[in-house]
Design a protein around this motif. Sequence first.
Motif, mmCIF file in Angstrom:
data_model
loop_
_atom_site.group_PDB
_atom_site.id
_atom_site.type_symbol
_atom_site.label_atom_id
_atom_site.label_comp_id
_atom_site.label_asym_id
_atom_site.label_seq_id
_atom_site.Cartn_x
_atom_site.Cartn_y
_atom_site.Cartn_z
ATOM 1 N N ALA A 63 6.708 -3.157 -9.411
ATOM 2 C CA ALA A 63 6.154 -3.642 -8.148
ATOM 3 C C ALA A 63 4.638 -3.440 -8.094
ATOM 4 N N PRO A 64 3.864 -4.501 -7.978
ATOM 5 C CA PRO A 64 2.415 -4.347 -7.805
ATOM 6 C C PRO A 64 2.133 -3.607 -6.500
ATOM 7 N N HIS A 65 1.203 -2.671 -6.557
ATOM 8 C CA HIS A 65 0.893 -1.916 -5.349
ATOM 9 C C HIS A 65 -0.490 -1.289 -5.461
ATOM 10 N N ARG A 66 -1.005 -0.886 -4.319
ATOM 11 C CA ARG A 66 -2.284 -0.176 -4.268
ATOM 12 C C ARG A 66 -1.988 1.271 -3.927
ATOM 13 N N LEU A 67 -2.422 2.168 -4.774
ATOM 14 C CA LEU A 67 -2.127 3.585 -4.618
ATOM 15 C C LEU A 67 -3.187 4.276 -3.766
ATOM 16 N N ALA A 111 0.868 -1.174 0.000
ATOM 17 C CA ALA A 111 0.000 0.000 0.000
ATOM 18 C C ALA A 111 0.904 1.223 0.000
ATOM 19 N N PHE A 112 0.718 2.095 -0.972
ATOM 20 C CA PHE A 112 1.592 3.251 -1.158
ATOM 21 C C PHE A 112 0.787 4.532 -0.981
ATOM 22 N N TYR A 113 1.197 5.372 -0.038
ATOM 23 C CA TYR A 113 0.524 6.635 0.268
ATOM 24 C C TYR A 113 1.288 7.768 -0.418
ATOM 25 N N HIS A 114 0.574 8.497 -1.253
ATOM 26 C CA HIS A 114 1.223 9.394 -2.204
ATOM 27 C C HIS A 114 0.426 10.677 -2.374
ATOM 28 N N VAL A 157 9.189 7.913 -5.226
ATOM 29 C CA VAL A 157 8.841 6.550 -4.830
ATOM 30 C C VAL A 157 7.890 5.942 -5.861
ATOM 31 N N ARG A 158 7.004 6.745 -6.395
ATOM 32 C CA ARG A 158 6.117 6.239 -7.443
ATOM 33 C C ARG A 158 6.925 5.822 -8.675
ATOM 34 N N VAL A 159 7.952 6.602 -8.989
ATOM 35 C CA VAL A 159 8.849 6.230 -10.094
ATOM 36 C C VAL A 159 9.568 4.931 -9.759
ATOM 37 N N LEU A 160 10.057 4.814 -8.534
ATOM 38 C CA LEU A 160 10.757 3.598 -8.119
ATOM 39 C C LEU A 160 9.859 2.374 -8.254
ATOM 40 N N LEU A 161 8.625 2.477 -7.815
ATOM 41 C CA LEU A 161 7.692 1.359 -7.940
ATOM 42 C C LEU A 161 7.503 0.973 -9.407
ATOM 43 N N GLU A 162 7.459 1.971 -10.273
ATOM 44 C CA GLU A 162 7.322 1.714 -11.708
ATOM 45 C C GLU A 162 8.573 1.017 -12.240
ATOM 46 N N PRO A 215 6.397 10.177 1.457
ATOM 47 C CA PRO A 215 5.718 8.912 1.213
ATOM 48 C C PRO A 215 5.624 8.048 2.476
ATOM 49 N N ALA A 216 4.768 7.036 2.359
ATOM 50 C CA ALA A 216 4.691 5.969 3.345
ATOM 51 C C ALA A 216 4.212 4.730 2.616
#
Length: 215
Positions: free
Chosen positions: A29-33, A8-11, A20-25, A58-59
């Motif tokens: 990495a599958p994630h819930r925004l 779970a990514f808080y943005h 961090v959103r770029v890093l996840l991309e 971020p968190a």
Amino acid sequence: MANTPEIAFYHAPNTRSTGVRVLLEELGAPHRLHVLNMRAGEHLGDAYRAINPMAKVPAIRHGEALVTEQAAVYLYLADLFPEAGLAPAITDPGRGTYLRWMVFYGSCFEPAVIDRHLQREPGPRAMSAYADYDSVIARIAEALKPGPYLLGDRFSAADILWGSALGWTMGFGLVAPDPALSAYVERVRGRPAFQKVAAADAQLAQAHEAAAGTA
């Protein structure tokens, strides 16, 4: 990673969590925004303060693990997906350099930049976390001189952090334009993941402005 808990990514758009959103991309990495509208003060509410009492992004939450603070989030995610190759392994000689630059941003660069911008003295050298502004900028320039990335030919999560940081600080005039630093920012920001996130964040920011009646 199929059996691992969801991330779970808080943005919020156009904040320190954009990297961090770029890093996840980059990690795939599958994630819930979970998007917070800071213009509406959503980050100050009790619901998000239960995630991060500092009310910052971020968190991330990953199973029972809750990670806040920008560098910690980068380090956690890059190590969680070793197959992406964005973090040197513990036994890799480049690990020390990687960790140095992941920590140098928050402990030295950002305090030095903010103090310089606010015209505040850094304090006695023996007490200052970053020594002095000119030394901080000089060390960054030295690290990037061999190029093309902080770890030489190897692109890492540290470059996502620094490509973002140098981009926004030079963009806002907090750091003087420099050809080498500008070329580095362009190189990092030219990656597809950065381009994709920039477009998505622009849409989010526009929606938040419209919701606040400032569009």
